[in-house]
Design an enzyme around this catalytic site. Structure first.
Site, mmCIF file in Angstrom:
data_model
loop_
_atom_site.group_PDB
_atom_site.id
_atom_site.type_symbol
_atom_site.label_atom_id
_atom_site.label_comp_id
_atom_site.label_asym_id
_atom_site.label_seq_id
_atom_site.Cartn_x
_atom_site.Cartn_y
_atom_site.Cartn_z
ATOM 1 N N ARG A 124 3.666 -9.015 -9.709
ATOM 2 C CA ARG A 124 3.137 -8.068 -8.724
ATOM 3 C C ARG A 124 2.452 -6.879 -9.388
ATOM 4 N NH1 ARG A 124 4.438 -8.888 -3.701
ATOM 5 N NH2 ARG A 124 6.275 -10.090 -3.231
ATOM 6 N N GLY A 159 6.212 -17.708 -4.835
ATOM 7 C CA GLY A 159 5.625 -18.548 -3.778
ATOM 8 C C GLY A 159 6.706 -19.353 -3.089
ATOM 9 N N ARG A 160 7.231 -18.815 -1.981
ATOM 10 C CA ARG A 160 8.337 -19.497 -1.315
ATOM 11 C C ARG A 160 7.865 -20.675 -0.473
ATOM 12 N NH1 ARG A 160 10.892 -14.735 0.887
ATOM 13 N NH2 ARG A 160 10.731 -13.667 -1.100
ATOM 14 N N GLN A 213 -34.045 -12.341 -24.292
ATOM 15 C CA GLN A 213 -34.939 -12.342 -23.124
ATOM 16 C C GLN A 213 -34.065 -12.426 -21.874
ATOM 17 O OE1 GLN A 213 -37.200 -15.924 -23.715
ATOM 18 N NE2 GLN A 213 -37.070 -15.608 -25.897
ATOM 19 N N ASN A 228 -27.372 -14.712 -13.138
ATOM 20 C CA ASN A 228 -28.773 -14.657 -12.693
ATOM 21 C C ASN A 228 -29.402 -16.043 -12.547
ATOM 22 O OD1 ASN A 228 -28.692 -15.177 -15.441
ATOM 23 N ND2 ASN A 228 -30.657 -14.213 -15.824
ATOM 24 N N ARG A 235 -20.902 12.241 -21.888
ATOM 25 C CA ARG A 235 -20.865 11.373 -23.072
ATOM 26 C C ARG A 235 -21.412 10.013 -22.691
ATOM 27 N NH1 ARG A 235 -16.733 13.820 -26.361
ATOM 28 N NH2 ARG A 235 -17.525 15.938 -26.288
ATOM 29 N N ASP A 288 0.784 -14.159 -2.783
ATOM 30 C CA ASP A 288 1.011 -15.613 -2.689
ATOM 31 C C ASP A 288 -0.211 -16.413 -2.245
ATOM 32 O OD1 ASP A 288 3.573 -15.101 -3.348
ATOM 33 O OD2 ASP A 288 4.373 -15.229 -1.311
ATOM 34 N N SER A 339 3.699 -8.958 8.726
ATOM 35 C CA SER A 339 3.123 -7.671 9.139
ATOM 36 C C SER A 339 2.033 -7.869 10.180
ATOM 37 C CB SER A 339 2.506 -6.962 7.938
ATOM 38 O OG SER A 339 3.436 -6.855 6.911
ATOM 39 N N GLN A 350 -18.354 -9.953 -23.041
ATOM 40 C CA GLN A 350 -18.242 -11.407 -22.972
ATOM 41 C C GLN A 350 -16.794 -11.810 -22.742
ATOM 42 O OE1 GLN A 350 -20.069 -13.104 -26.427
ATOM 43 N NE2 GLN A 350 -22.013 -13.255 -25.374
HETATM 44 P P1 ADP Z 1 4.913 -9.828 5.109
HETATM 45 O O1 ADP Z 1 4.011 -8.969 5.927
HETATM 46 O O2 ADP Z 1 4.618 -9.696 3.649
HETATM 47 O O3 ADP Z 1 4.928 -11.253 5.583
HETATM 48 P P2 ADP Z 1 7.515 -9.329 6.367
HETATM 49 O O4 ADP Z 1 7.622 -10.657 6.988
HETATM 50 O O5 ADP Z 1 8.746 -8.770 5.739
HETATM 51 O O6 ADP Z 1 6.402 -9.259 5.220
HETATM 52 O O7 ADP Z 1 7.007 -8.302 7.476
HETATM 53 C C1 ADP Z 1 6.837 -6.934 7.178
HETATM 54 C C2 ADP Z 1 7.235 -6.103 8.361
HETATM 55 O O8 ADP Z 1 6.437 -6.474 9.489
HETATM 56 C C3 ADP Z 1 8.657 -6.311 8.829
HETATM 57 O O9 ADP Z 1 9.558 -5.528 8.086
HETATM 58 C C4 ADP Z 1 8.582 -5.871 10.263
HETATM 59 O O10 ADP Z 1 8.637 -4.472 10.359
HETATM 60 C C5 ADP Z 1 7.195 -6.338 10.688
HETATM 61 N N1 ADP Z 1 7.291 -7.634 11.368
HETATM 62 C C6 ADP Z 1 7.341 -8.858 10.828
HETATM 63 N N2 ADP Z 1 7.418 -9.818 11.768
HETATM 64 C C7 ADP Z 1 7.433 -9.189 12.951
HETATM 65 C C8 ADP Z 1 7.501 -9.607 14.329
HETATM 66 N N3 ADP Z 1 7.577 -10.882 14.659
HETATM 67 N N4 ADP Z 1 7.476 -8.664 15.287
HETATM 68 C C9 ADP Z 1 7.383 -7.351 14.958
HETATM 69 N N5 ADP Z 1 7.331 -6.896 13.706
HETATM 70 C C10 ADP Z 1 7.343 -7.791 12.715
#
Ligand code: ADP
Length: 778
Positions: free
Chosen positions: A301, A209-210, A591, A542, A677, A166, A121, A686
């Site tokens: 998740r 975790g890939r 204390q 503290n 209340r 992850d 993303s 704890q």
């Molecule tokens: P994450 O953000 O968890 O790594 P993804 O790799 O599936 O998940 O990316 C989420 C979204 O971000 C994708 O579905 C796409 O819309 C966008 N995205 C990912 N990589 C790219 C890229 N190289 N260029 C443009 N958009 C991207």
């Protein structure tokens, strides 16, 4: 063909519009991030827009881009997943998709974006920003938009927040959601543990975790698993032998259960996949163990965010808005990160590139590089795990005879989550290195009282005795508030009698005071001229010399769980305020420290209406103002919000205005318009089992303490602490003199004081009516 051009609503004093989006896999804490971005944007005089369904919403526009108001994010801190949705969007990966996205942003008047997602993303976000001028030109060239329409939006500013369970992003210690997910895993493994013990079984547990083994490694550390498979540090080619040696050694020492954690992306050094089924096969065939596989899957998740994630995402959301408002066309896109206890910002693409380089290094079988590209902590945690848990070749890490020490371990003060985890790690590390760990039963009074009795006041710890302590709350060796000064003569005599070469103290302000006393008594008693170190452990957080004490995270989690529950009850009966007495300092430590840390951070994590701390105290003006705000808030609520309101009060905030009195005052003033209340969580705070964060930090810091004591010529008395972005050992003498408020029993400077303003801002405590907010011109 793009959708027909919509007329952009333009008014003379256009306020800046900040968009917020969650993308990629969902993660607990994303809602808290969105809440912080929305409310901070509004507070800073901007309009806030949510882009629903990730990049899909950006590409499709329309109803998927929606203005957000203050009340829209009420109650979001305690909600799991992401309430504005997320989706994978193939279209956005291609330029035409991004072109539609650019048009939709301009039509909505948005030119600043906060994106919470994983590296995919954030890469997408950076591509979008880089292409922005070209996309705008194309929109004008093709007649989709006019030159006037694009004029105010020449620059797109982007800030990333890393939301991923992850913890796979480089340049940050923790991603939003990672500790919540770890909490879920540890809860599951703790449950599995008891059935494994009953039947003397082996369990192979697969965690997510890939490309990243953070969850698997941290789960292994915090549950004391026998073996772990992670992609960054594959085992040797003959991993079957290695695993069987270790499991066999553990069984020989008397262990009745075997837990092996396998990351989804586990591989061997030739990049062949290692699956849970393969691991089970080996354990069954070679070790004759009744072995079961548990795949935790999407449970990891789920659920609401833990205290740390709520705080992390809130503070990062606030920082994201500030970063956007300070951005210029020349500044790069940033990602907001955290280093130990310090929120920072890093160039987004640098972090993404480094993250992606891990995958490349693994593919090229350069595993040392892979682990070094993760944050520095990762390799350290791995080494801690090896030296405290995977016991195989007992002579490999042993020191020469003349370097081996007799190390005393003592718990001082009230119990705190993680004390046992730290003791276990210290003892296991000692045994690995050839030292002899001795527990002082029941603190210094225990040591002095029984030194001549049949019941020994000192016991040598063995690996099998401490092995199960990682997940145990309370104090297995007994803790006591008594100070050595109660009988310094006898204490010093005991140190001489047992020939201790070093002291490891775990506890809160009493532990700090104890070490201070022992240090000062060194002139008189030669037996005390040994290295000493304190690991701060107290729910009150503290202890001078550190910003973080183990046990405080467990306490925060217990408290927010409690507050979420009472808030739910308050919501169910609408128009109700709950006043909760937070922090144990009054009830347990008679204390106890007068620190409002727990109340403040819990307030930040649950969105408390107000937080009363000892630092600030409570006065009649403050109460009157808050009651006025409550009245106003209930008067403006015409049924759209059902979220109950919560006020947190530290028990030492005032001797006059008790929790009950405040609740009564509010009820009186409300005059039947709303209810009030009170509730006192008391010892619940704890916590039961220590939180995973307390467990892993206890292990890491305890091992560091042992290494400190091992240093050649070490004669120091010191306190280990997390300060800003670093872990440091501070000499006691210095901390006592410069950093300790002895009267109030807290550090002179408390780092979290600055967070009070953020908590108050986001809860709307001092918010002026909407129209008086200054506008930030675009
Ligand atoms: P994450 O953000 O968890 O790594 P993804 O790799 O599936 O998940 O990316 C989420 C979204 O971000 C994708 O579905 C796409 O819309 C966008 N995205 C990912 N990589 C790219 C890229 N190289 N260029 C443009 N958009 C991207």
């Amino acid at each position: 063909m793009l959708s027909p051009t919509r007329e952009l609503a333009s008014h003379p004093a256009r306020r800046r519009r900040i968009g917020v989006m969650t993308s990629g896999g969902d993660a607990p804490g994303m809602n808290a991030a969105v809440r912080a971005v929305v409310r901070m944007s509004i507070t800073r005089g901007c309009d806030s827009y949510a882009i629903y369904e990730g990049y899909d919403g950006l590409v499709k526009g329309g109803k998927l881009i929606k203005q957000m108001y203050w009340g829209d994010v009420r109650g979001w801190l305690s909600e799991g997943g992401t309430l504005i949705g997320t989706a994978r969007c193939l279209e956005f990966r291609q330029r035409p998709g991004r072109l539609k996205g650019a048009k939709n942003l301009i039509l909505n008047g948005i030119d600043a974006l906060v994106i919470c997602g994983g590296d995919g993303s954030l890469t997408g976000a950076d591509v979008f920003r880089t292409e922005w001028p070209g996309l705008l030109k194309e929109l004008v060239d093709t007649g989709e938009l006019t030159a006037e329409q694009i004029e105010p939006y020449k620059h797109l500013n982007v800030v990333g927040l890393v939301g991923s369970i992850d913890n796979d992003m480089s340049m940050t210690d923790a991603t939003i959601g990672a500790y919540s997910s770890l909490t879920r895993i540890c809860q599951a493994v703790d449950f599995i543990d008891s059935t494994a013990y009953s039947h003397s079984r082996a369990f192979v547990i697969e965690v997510m975790g890939r490309n990243c083994g953070w969850l698997a490694l941290m789960a292994a550390i915090s549950t004391g698993a026998d073996f772990v498979f992670i992609p960054e540090k594959p085992p040797s080619q003959n991993w079957e032998d290695e695993m069987c040696d270790i499991v066999g050694e553990h069984r020989k020492l008397g262990k009745r259960k075997t837990i092996v954690i396998v990351a989804e992306g586990a591989i061997d050094r030739e990049l062949n996949k290692i699956t849970p089924a393969m691991v089970r096969g080996v354990l069954e065939k070679r070790m004759c163990l009744d072995t079961r596989i548990t795949t935790l899957g999407h449970v990891q998740r789920g659920g609401s965010a833990c205290a740390y994630d709520r705080m992390l995402s809130t503070l990062q959301g606030v920082r994201a808005v500030e970063t956007l408002l300070a951005a210029t066309p020349e500044t790069p896109s940033y990602v907001i990160s955290i280093r130990e206890n310090k929120i920072t910002k890093r160039p987004l693409m640098e972090a993404v590139k480094l993250t992606q380089a891990v995958g490349v290094a693994i593919a090229e079988k350069d595993f040392d590089k892979a682990i070094s590209l993760r944050d520095a902590e990762f390799a350290e945690y791995y080494n801690c795990y090896r030296s405290t848990t995977m016991r195989s070749n007992p002579t490999a890490m042993k020191l020469p005879e003349n370097k081996r020490m007799r190390i005393a371990i003592v718990h001082i003060g009230a119990p705190a989550g993680g004390m046992n985890s730290a003791t276990r790690a210290a003892a296991a590390y000692c045994l690995t290195r050839g030292h002899r760990p001795f527990a002082l039963n029941n603190g210094f009074p225990g040591l002095c009282r029984h030194h001549a009795d049949a019941i020994s006041s000192v016991r040598e710890l063995t690996w099998i005795e401490v092995d199960g302590w990682i997940s145990k709350g309370g104090s297995e060796i007994g803790t006591n508030r008594g100070l050595p000064s109660e009988d310094m003569e006898k204490t010093a005599w005991c140190f001489e009698h047992y020939k201790f070469d070093a002291l490891f103290a775990i506890g809160g302000f009493e532990a700090f005071t104890s070490i201070s006393e022992l240090r000062k008594a060194r002139d008189k008693y030669p037996s005390l001229r040994i290295p000493m170190v304190i690991l701060p452990a107290t729910v009150s957080n503290n202890v001078p010399g550190t910003e973080f004490s183990i046990g405080s995270d467990t306490c925060l989690n217990a408290l927010i769980e409690y507050c979420d529950a009472i808030r739910q009850s308050a919501s169910a009966s609408r128009r109700r305020v709950f006043v909760a007495g937070a922090d144990l300092s009054g009830s347990v430590e008679t204390q106890g420290g007068r620190s409002g840390y727990i109340a403040t951070i819990a307030g930040l994590s649950i969105g408390a209406f107000a937080v009363y701390t000892p630092e600030e105290g409570i006065n009649i003006k403050m109460l009157a103002r808050d009651i006025d705000r409550l009245r106003e808030s209930f008067a403006n609520d015409h049924g759209q919000s059902r979220a109950g309101k919560l006020i947190l009060r530290n028990e030492r905030a005032s001797t006059t205005y008790t929790t009950e009195i405040i609740a009564n005052m509010i009820r009186e003033e409300a005059n039947t318009r709303f209810e009030s209340r009170y509730a006192i969580p008391g010892h619940v705070q704890q916590g039961g089992a220590p939180s995973p964060m307390d467990r892993v930090r206890a292990v890491r810091l305890a091992v560091k303490c042992m290494q400190f004591l091992e240093q050649e010529g070490q004669a120091e008395a010191a306190v280990i602490g997390i300060k800003g972005s670093k872990v440091v050992f501070s000499p006691m003498e210095e901390v006592e003199r410069d950093d300790t408020n002895w009267t109030e029993r807290r550090p002179k400077k408390e780092f979290w004081m600055d967070l009070r303003e953020i908590a108050d801002t986001l809860s709307g405590r001092f918010r002026p009516p909407d129209d008086s907010l200054p506008s930030v011109p675009a």
